[in-house]
Design a protein around this motif. Structure first.
Motif, short mmCIF file in Angstrom:
data_model
loop_
_atom_site.label_atom_id
_atom_site.label_comp_id
_atom_site.label_asym_id
_atom_site.label_seq_id
_atom_site.Cartn_x
_atom_site.Cartn_y
_atom_site.Cartn_z
N ASP A 193 33.38 51.78 49.09
CA ASP A 193 32.66 50.41 48.51
C ASP A 193 33.24 49.37 48.67
O ASP A 193 33.33 48.18 48.09
CB ASP A 193 31.53 50.97 47.37
N VAL A 194 33.94 49.95 47.10
CA VAL A 194 35.31 48.51 46.80
C VAL A 194 36.17 47.84 47.33
O VAL A 194 36.26 47.04 47.83
CB VAL A 194 36.70 48.91 45.49
N LEU A 195 37.01 48.98 48.69
CA LEU A 195 37.34 48.18 49.94
C LEU A 195 36.47 47.29 50.90
O LEU A 195 36.97 46.76 52.23
CB LEU A 195 38.17 49.30 50.83
N PHE B 108 34.24 40.28 43.22
CA PHE B 108 34.75 41.06 43.00
C PHE B 108 34.36 41.40 42.01
O PHE B 108 34.12 42.76 41.65
CB PHE B 108 36.00 40.40 43.49
N SER B 109 34.20 40.56 41.49
CA SER B 109 34.33 41.27 39.56
C SER B 109 33.04 41.69 39.11
O SER B 109 33.00 42.98 38.68
CB SER B 109 34.63 39.83 38.60
N ALA B 110 31.29 41.33 40.17
CA ALA B 110 30.41 41.62 39.66
C ALA B 110 30.38 43.10 40.12
O ALA B 110 29.81 44.02 39.13
CB ALA B 110 29.09 41.37 40.51
N GLY B 111 30.76 43.56 41.01
CA GLY B 111 30.93 45.31 41.45
C GLY B 111 31.73 46.82 40.37
O GLY B 111 31.30 46.90 39.86
N LEU B 112 32.42 45.34 39.70
CA LEU B 112 33.05 46.07 38.70
C LEU B 112 32.86 46.50 37.46
O LEU B 112 32.85 46.31 36.46
CB LEU B 112 34.87 45.07 38.12
N ALA B 113 32.18 44.92 36.93
CA ALA B 113 31.09 44.16 35.66
C ALA B 113 30.17 45.36 35.81
O ALA B 113 29.47 46.82 34.66
CB ALA B 113 30.36 43.46 35.72
N GLY B 114 29.57 45.79 36.59
CA GLY B 114 28.70 47.19 36.96
C GLY B 114 29.08 48.90 36.59
O GLY B 114 28.42 49.22 36.03
N ILE C 74 44.30 45.69 44.89
CA ILE C 74 43.54 46.46 45.57
C ILE C 74 42.47 44.94 46.34
O ILE C 74 41.77 44.86 47.50
CB ILE C 74 42.29 47.08 44.73
N SER C 75 41.68 44.01 45.50
CA SER C 75 40.72 43.20 45.51
C SER C 75 42.00 42.10 46.56
O SER C 75 41.35 41.93 47.30
CB SER C 75 40.22 42.18 44.40
N TRP C 76 43.12 41.82 46.33
CA TRP C 76 43.68 40.25 46.79
C TRP C 76 44.88 40.78 47.20
O TRP C 76 44.74 39.70 48.75
CB TRP C 76 44.42 39.69 44.88
N VAL C 77 45.38 42.01 47.72
CA VAL C 77 45.96 41.56 49.12
C VAL C 77 45.58 41.34 50.38
O VAL C 77 46.13 41.33 51.48
CB VAL C 77 47.12 43.34 48.78
#
Length: 395
Positions: free
Chosen positions: A26-28, A52-58, A233-236
């Motif tokens: 999911d994250v990737l 990116f942050s919406a999933g992390l907020a969940g 993870i999000s930006w590289v």
């Protein structure tokens, strides 16, 4: 005390590995899809940071709201409910008509992931023998980068043929399959059955004199660890694409980061069994700090870039995953899901903040070197705080 793992115990730990594998997918997916999402809706870097942050907020909400229910309703029921949310959230992303709806569906998916992840560490711990406990809890976290690696192969094949949305449809089908697997084959955790059943766990227990200092330092340490980890993870992969690297090669950058993470998790598990949790994290994070700053300050050819990304993933993910066995050791079974869940929930505010701040700094024109310096410092703070935790279980 029996030290060898039974086939049931091995099967449950393997299933936990697969469930964490689902989180990596999911994250990737959203990380690899980032550039395509930007183009489809004309987003800037800050708006992509919101995705990116919406999933992390969940995930954060799931850690606070759903994960502690494992101590009241049982780990198995939380697994089933969380997997349902993940599956539905991924499915709806396929149909997302706008950025606003995409954010909603990403939050739903994250909610399920946040509910399931802390309970994975709890279940792996409670189904393990004492000698295998730390290794198993750590190794379950290896499912995350392995899911990310295989996601990279699927993305490289599916994106050009079917577009970025189709990958979420495939991921949803995989998640539904795991839901059925848990329903038919996963028993309730013995830790819940023997100690937690019929107990109304209170969050305030974490702040009694026995646990207060450890709880606050653990939450803060995980916050700083997540800040670095999820920014990388999000930006590289996106940074690789924005630097002019061809799409296929930029995809390999993301896969290399996660192959390093997968390898690092296994080495971390072995290292903990030899030198302990605190020394393992210290070694991993100090070397990671040096390599991150080298990466940010030196222009590299493609081969050296991939090699350095591998070791950054190896060290940052491997070091961070030491927090999972640490958290399961600090709290007893009756409050373990609550303790681990809330620690990961509090820490995920760092995961939410990191990618968004990195996007803001990128749009402000800050150099890559400056950004990597800022985001390498938190892991030093994290390992310092872990050393300050006095719990005898970490000694």
């Amino acid at each position: 005390m029996k030290n060898s793992m039974s086939w049931l115990q091995i099967g449950v730990v393997s299933l936990c590995f697969l469930l964490n594998f689902n989180d990596g997918i999911d994250v990737l997916l959203v990380s690899f899809a980032g550039e395509h999402i930007m183009k489809e809706w004309g987003l800037n870097n800050v708006e992509l940071g919101y995705v990116f942050s919406a999933g992390l907020a969940g995930m954060t909400a799931g850690c606070f709201v759903l994960a502690p229910l494992g101590d009241q309703w049982g780990r198995r029921k939380v697994f089933l409910g969380s997997l349902f949310l993940i599956s539905v959230g991924m499915l709806f992303v396929y149909f997302a008509p706008s950025l606003s709806w995409l954010l909603v569906f990403r939050f739903i998916t994250g909610l399920g992931i946040g509910g399931i992840l802390p309970n994975l560490a709890t279940v792996a711990s409670e189904f393990s023998t004492p000698t295998a406990r730390d290794f198993n809890v750590g190794i379950v976290q290896g499912g995350w980068p392995l899911g990310a690696i295989l996601t990279g192969f699927v993305v490289a094949w599916v994106f050009p043929l079917l577009g970025w949305r189709a990958t979420f449809l495939i991921a949803s089908a995989f998640s539904f399959a795991l839901l059925l697997l848990v329903y038919f084959f996963l028993p309730e955790s013995p830790g819940f059955v023997s100690e937690s059943k019929h107990t109304k766990t209170k969050i305030k227990v974490l702040f009694t004199p026995e646990y207060r200092a450890s709880t606050l330092m653990l939450w803060t340490a995980i916050f700083f660890g997540f800040l670095t980890l999820y920014t990388l993870i999000s930006w590289v992969p996106t940074l690789a694409k924005q630097s002019g690297m061809p799409f296929e090669l930029a995809t390999y950058v993301g896969m290399t980061l996660n192959f390093g993470a997968f390898t690092g998790v296994f080495v971390m598990g072995l290292a903990i069994s030899k030198i302990g949790i605190k020394k393992t994290m210290t070694l991993f994070f100090i070397v990671a700090f040096v390599l991150m700053n080298f990466y940010g300050n030196v222009k590299l050819d493609y081969v050296v870039n991939l090699a350095l990304v591998f070791f950054i993933g190896f060290l940052v993910q491997g070091g961070f995953n030491s927090f999972y066995p640490a958290a399961t050791r600090i709290y007893p079974a009756a409050i373990r899901s609550t303790g681990v869940g809330l620690a990961m929930g509090a820490g995920r505010f760092g995961a939410i903040l990191g990618p968004t701040v990195f996007g803001l700094l990128t749009d402000s024109g800050m150099s890559v070197a400056g950004r990597f310096l800022i985001f390498s410092l938190p892991i030093l703070v994290a390992v310092y705080l872990l050393h300050k935790i006095k719990s005898k279980e970490l000694s």
